[in-house]
Scaffold this motif. Structure first.
Motif, short mmCIF file in Angstrom:
data_model
loop_
_atom_site.label_atom_id
_atom_site.label_comp_id
_atom_site.label_asym_id
_atom_site.label_seq_id
_atom_site.Cartn_x
_atom_site.Cartn_y
_atom_site.Cartn_z
N SER A 228 -10.52 11.83 12.05
CA SER A 228 -10.08 12.77 10.97
C SER A 228 -9.16 11.62 9.98
CB SER A 228 -9.20 13.83 11.43
OG SER A 228 -8.89 14.56 10.41
N LEU A 229 -9.12 12.26 8.66
CA LEU A 229 -8.12 11.57 7.81
C LEU A 229 -7.20 12.54 7.20
CD1 LEU A 229 -10.91 9.85 5.67
CD2 LEU A 229 -9.81 8.70 7.59
N HIS A 230 -6.07 12.05 6.87
CA HIS A 230 -5.26 12.63 5.91
C HIS A 230 -4.24 11.84 5.12
CE1 HIS A 230 -1.89 16.14 5.82
NE2 HIS A 230 -1.52 15.47 5.17
N THR A 231 -4.72 11.78 3.90
CA THR A 231 -4.10 10.68 2.90
C THR A 231 -3.22 11.23 2.03
OG1 THR A 231 -5.94 11.05 1.44
CG2 THR A 231 -6.58 9.31 2.79
N HIS A 232 -2.04 10.54 1.82
CA HIS A 232 -1.27 10.77 0.65
C HIS A 232 -1.70 9.89 -0.41
CE1 HIS A 232 1.57 13.49 2.66
NE2 HIS A 232 0.68 13.38 3.45
N ASN A 233 -0.94 10.03 -1.55
CA ASN A 233 -1.15 9.69 -2.98
C ASN A 233 -0.07 8.69 -3.48
OD1 ASN A 233 -3.35 9.37 -4.91
ND2 ASN A 233 -2.25 10.80 -6.07
N ASP A 234 0.68 8.06 -2.56
CA ASP A 234 1.86 7.26 -2.99
C ASP A 234 1.60 6.10 -4.09
OD1 ASP A 234 4.03 8.42 -1.14
OD2 ASP A 234 2.27 8.05 -0.08
N ARG A 235 0.25 5.53 -4.00
CA ARG A 235 -0.23 4.61 -4.77
C ARG A 235 -1.26 5.15 -5.99
NH1 ARG A 235 -0.18 -0.91 -3.19
NH2 ARG A 235 -2.21 -1.09 -4.06
N GLY A 236 -1.44 6.38 -5.74
CA GLY A 236 -2.34 7.08 -6.62
C GLY A 236 -3.83 6.84 -6.47
N THR A 237 -4.09 6.48 -5.31
CA THR A 237 -5.31 6.29 -4.81
C THR A 237 -6.00 6.88 -3.55
OG1 THR A 237 -4.71 4.16 -3.64
CG2 THR A 237 -5.43 3.84 -5.71
N GLY A 238 -5.44 8.11 -3.26
CA GLY A 238 -5.58 8.86 -1.92
C GLY A 238 -7.17 9.43 -2.10
N ILE A 239 -7.62 9.72 -3.09
CA ILE A 239 -9.19 10.24 -3.15
C ILE A 239 -9.93 8.86 -2.79
CG2 ILE A 239 -10.96 10.88 -4.58
CD1 ILE A 239 -8.69 12.75 -5.94
N ALA A 240 -9.58 7.87 -3.59
CA ALA A 240 -10.36 6.56 -3.16
C ALA A 240 -10.26 5.97 -1.70
CB ALA A 240 -10.05 5.40 -4.37
N ALA A 241 -9.04 6.13 -1.04
CA ALA A 241 -8.82 5.87 0.29
C ALA A 241 -9.80 6.75 1.23
CB ALA A 241 -7.50 5.96 0.50
N THR A 242 -9.74 8.07 0.67
CA THR A 242 -10.48 8.94 1.52
C THR A 242 -12.02 8.53 1.40
OG1 THR A 242 -8.76 10.37 1.13
CG2 THR A 242 -10.88 11.27 1.95
N GLU A 243 -12.61 8.52 0.39
CA GLU A 243 -13.92 8.22 0.29
C GLU A 243 -14.26 6.76 1.09
OE1 GLU A 243 -15.12 10.27 -3.98
OE2 GLU A 243 -14.04 8.16 -4.15
N LEU A 244 -13.37 5.69 0.76
CA LEU A 244 -13.96 4.49 1.42
C LEU A 244 -13.86 4.79 3.08
CD1 LEU A 244 -12.18 1.56 -0.59
CD2 LEU A 244 -14.58 2.95 -0.95
N ALA A 245 -12.69 5.34 3.37
CA ALA A 245 -12.65 5.66 5.00
C ALA A 245 -13.57 6.37 5.41
CB ALA A 245 -11.22 6.44 5.07
N LEU A 246 -14.25 7.52 4.61
CA LEU A 246 -15.50 8.12 5.25
C LEU A 246 -16.59 7.11 5.26
CD1 LEU A 246 -15.30 11.53 3.05
CD2 LEU A 246 -14.99 11.24 5.39
N MET A 247 -16.63 6.33 4.32
CA MET A 247 -17.72 5.32 4.51
C MET A 247 -17.55 4.23 5.83
SD MET A 247 -17.76 4.26 0.31
CE MET A 247 -18.65 2.70 0.66
N ALA A 248 -16.25 4.31 6.22
CA ALA A 248 -15.93 3.57 7.40
C ALA A 248 -16.06 4.12 8.61
CB ALA A 248 -14.49 2.90 7.04
N GLY A 249 -16.49 5.62 8.73
CA GLY A 249 -16.73 6.17 9.96
C GLY A 249 -16.20 7.45 10.14
N ALA A 250 -15.27 7.82 9.25
CA ALA A 250 -14.42 8.90 9.69
C ALA A 250 -15.33 10.18 9.45
CB ALA A 250 -13.23 9.26 8.68
#
Length: 398
Positions: free
Chosen positions: A260-282
Motif C-alpha cells: 500500500s501507498l500513502h504519499t504526501h506532497n512536500d515536493r509537489g509530486t505526490g500524484i506522480a510518485a503514487t502513479e510510478l509506485a503503482l507501476m513498481a508493484g504497489a
C-alpha cells in the motif's frame, strides 16, 4: 532595473548573509538514489484501479484549521460511501475523544455497509492499542492500522534509540493487537506502516515489515497490508518507485502482503510518485479527495482516479457529479478548491484564448462521438464529471 530596486535587492542579500544571487543550498543534501540497475517499473503501465482507501476523516480532518464536527464528519462519511470507497479510515480513536465517539457512532448506529471496511489508525503503544480495540467492538469489517516511526532521522533526533528498539516496538505492538482483537467478533485485517518509510534505510524497513508479518501470521488467503508511506516527500518520484520495487522484490512474504501507498506532497509530486509506485508493484492507495492533508497535502484521489479514467481505465469510483462533490467537500473542510484544480476546478475546461476555443475545442467537440473522446485541449469530456459544455466554450479575444 531601477537603482532603487537594485539597492533593495542588495540590502536584502546583505541582511540574509548570503552571497549575491545565492540561497543557502549548502545546508541541504541530495537524497541518495536506490541502486536498482535492473528496475522494471519504467516499462510498466497502470491498467487497473488500485484498492482505494480514503483518509479524509483522519489525515484530512486533522490537517484542518477547524476540524469537522460530529455532523460534518458524518456528511463526509456519507459522501465517501456515495463515491464508492470500499475502505475508509474513520479516525484515530485512541488519540482524541471526538475520534473515539465518531467510531462508536457509526458502529452503534449500524452505518457500515456490508461491503465496506472501516480502518482505524493506532500508534504501536499498549494504552493506545487497548483504547482502539475498545472503540472497534461490534464493527463487522475492520483494518487495524498500526504504525511506528522507523526513519534514521527520527531514531536519532526524536527517540534516541537504535534499530532494535524500533523493531521490538513494532513486533510487540502487533502482538498486543492480536491479543486484543481475539475478543472481537469481527473480520479483521492488519495494516502496518513503517512511518517515514522514505527516510528509512531499505534493509531496515524490510527487516521490520518481515518481523511484523511473521508475528501477525500473514497468509496467502489472509494477507497483511504493508503500507509504505512517503510521510515526507524527500526525492523525485522515480526514487520512490525504486524504493517500492526494491522492497517488493526483496520481501520474502510478498505473496502474503498487499503493498500500500500513502504519499504526501512536500515536493509537489505526490500524484506522480503514487502513479510510478503503482507501476513498481504497489496495489493499494491511501489518500484524500482533492489532496487535503498535513502540510502540502496527501495524494489527491480525485486527480489520480480521473487520470486513470482519461486513459480508458475504470477508476472504480463514481466521480460523475463533480460540482456536488466539490461543493460538499468545500463546505465541510472550509477549504476552497482551486479554480485550476485538475478535472474539478471551475476553469479547467475553459479556454479564454480565441484560437484554442474556436480553432480546436469547438471543432473537436463538433466532431466527437460517444464512442471515443478526441477533443484538443480537453483530456476528458466535461460532461463525464458533471460540467457544462458551455464551460469549454467561453471565449475571449485575447
Amino acid at each position: 532595473m531601477s537603482e532603487q530596486v537594485m539597492s533593495n535587492r542588495s540590502s536584502t542579500r546583505a541582511h540574509a548573509g548570503r552571497a549575491s544571487g545565492s540561497m543557502p543550498f549548502q545546508r541541504y543534501r541530495a537524497f541518495q538514489p536506490v541502486a536498482l540497475p535492473e528496475r522494471q517499473w519504467p516499462g510498466k503501465a497502470i491498467d487497473r484501479a488500485p484498492r482505494w482507501c480514503s483518509v479524509d476523516l483522519r489525515d484530512g480532518n486533522q490537517a484542518l484549521i477547524q476540524p469537522m464536527n460530529a455532523n460534518e464528519r458524518m456528511q463526509m462519511y456519507e459522501l465517501l460511501l456515495e463515491v464508492g470507497f470500499a475502505e475508509i479510515e474513520i479516525g484515530f480513536p485512541a488519540a482524541s475523544q471526538p475520534d473515539f465517539d465518531f467510531v462508536r457512532r457509526i458502529i452503534d448506529e449500524d452505518r457500515i455497509p456490508d461491503d465496506v471496511t472501516v480502518q482505524v489508525l493506532c500508534l504501536a503503544r499498549e494504552d493506545m492499542i487497548e483504547r482502539t480495540v475498545e472503540a472497534l467492538d461490534g464493527a463487522p469489517n475492520v483494518i487495524f492500522h498500526l504504525f511506528n516511526s522507523t526513519s534514521e532521522l527520527q531514531r536519532r533526533v526524536v527517540f534516541d534509540v537504535g534499530r532494535s528498539e524500533i523493531l521490538d516496538s513494532a513486533v510487540r505492538g502487533t502482538r498486543l493487537v492480536k491479543q486484543g482483537l481475539k475478543a472481537l467478533d469481527s473480520n479483521i485485517s492488519h495494516e502496518y506502516s513503517p512511518e517515514s518509510f522514505t527516510g528509512t534505510e531499505l534493509d531496515f524497513a524490510l527487516d521490520v515489515c518481515t518481523a511484523v508479518a511473521e508475528e501477525w501470521g500473514a497468509t496467502v488467503d489472509e494477507p497483511i497490508i504493508i503500507n509504505l508511506p512517503s510521510t515526507v516527500e524527500m526525492a523525485t518520484p522515480n526514487v520512490y518507485a525504486d524504493q517500492i520495487e526494491w522492497f517488493a522484490t526483496h520481501f520474502t512474504h510478498r505473496d502474503k502482503a498487499i503493498i500500500s501507498l500513502h504519499t504526501h506532497n512536500d515536493r509537489g509530486t505526490g500524484i506522480a510518485a503514487t502513479e510510478l509506485a503503482l507501476m513498481a508493484g504497489a496495489e493499494r492507495v491511501e489518500g484524500t479527495l482533492f489532496g487535503n492533508g498535513e502540510r502540502t497535502g496527501d495524494c489527491d484521489i480525485v486527480t489520480m482516479a480521473l487520470n486513470l479514467f482519461s486513459q480508458g481505465v475504470d477508476p472504480e469510483l463514481d466521480l460523475g457529479d463533480m460540482p456536488r462533490i466539490r461543493g460538499t467537500v468545500e463546505a465541510l473542510t472550509k477549504l476552497p478548491i482551486h479554480q485550476r484544480h485538475p478535472y474539478a476546478g471551475d476553469l479547467v475546461f475553459t479556454a479564454f484564448s480565441g484560437s484554442h476555443q474556436d480553432a480546436a475545442i469547438r471543432k473537436g467537440m463538433a466532431k466527437s462521438n460517444r464512442d471515443r473522446w478526441e477533443v484538443p485541449y480537453l483530456p476528458i469530456d466535461p460532461g463525464d464529471v458533471g460540467s457544462s459544455y458551455e464551460e469549454a466554450r467561453r471565449v475571449d479575444s485575447r
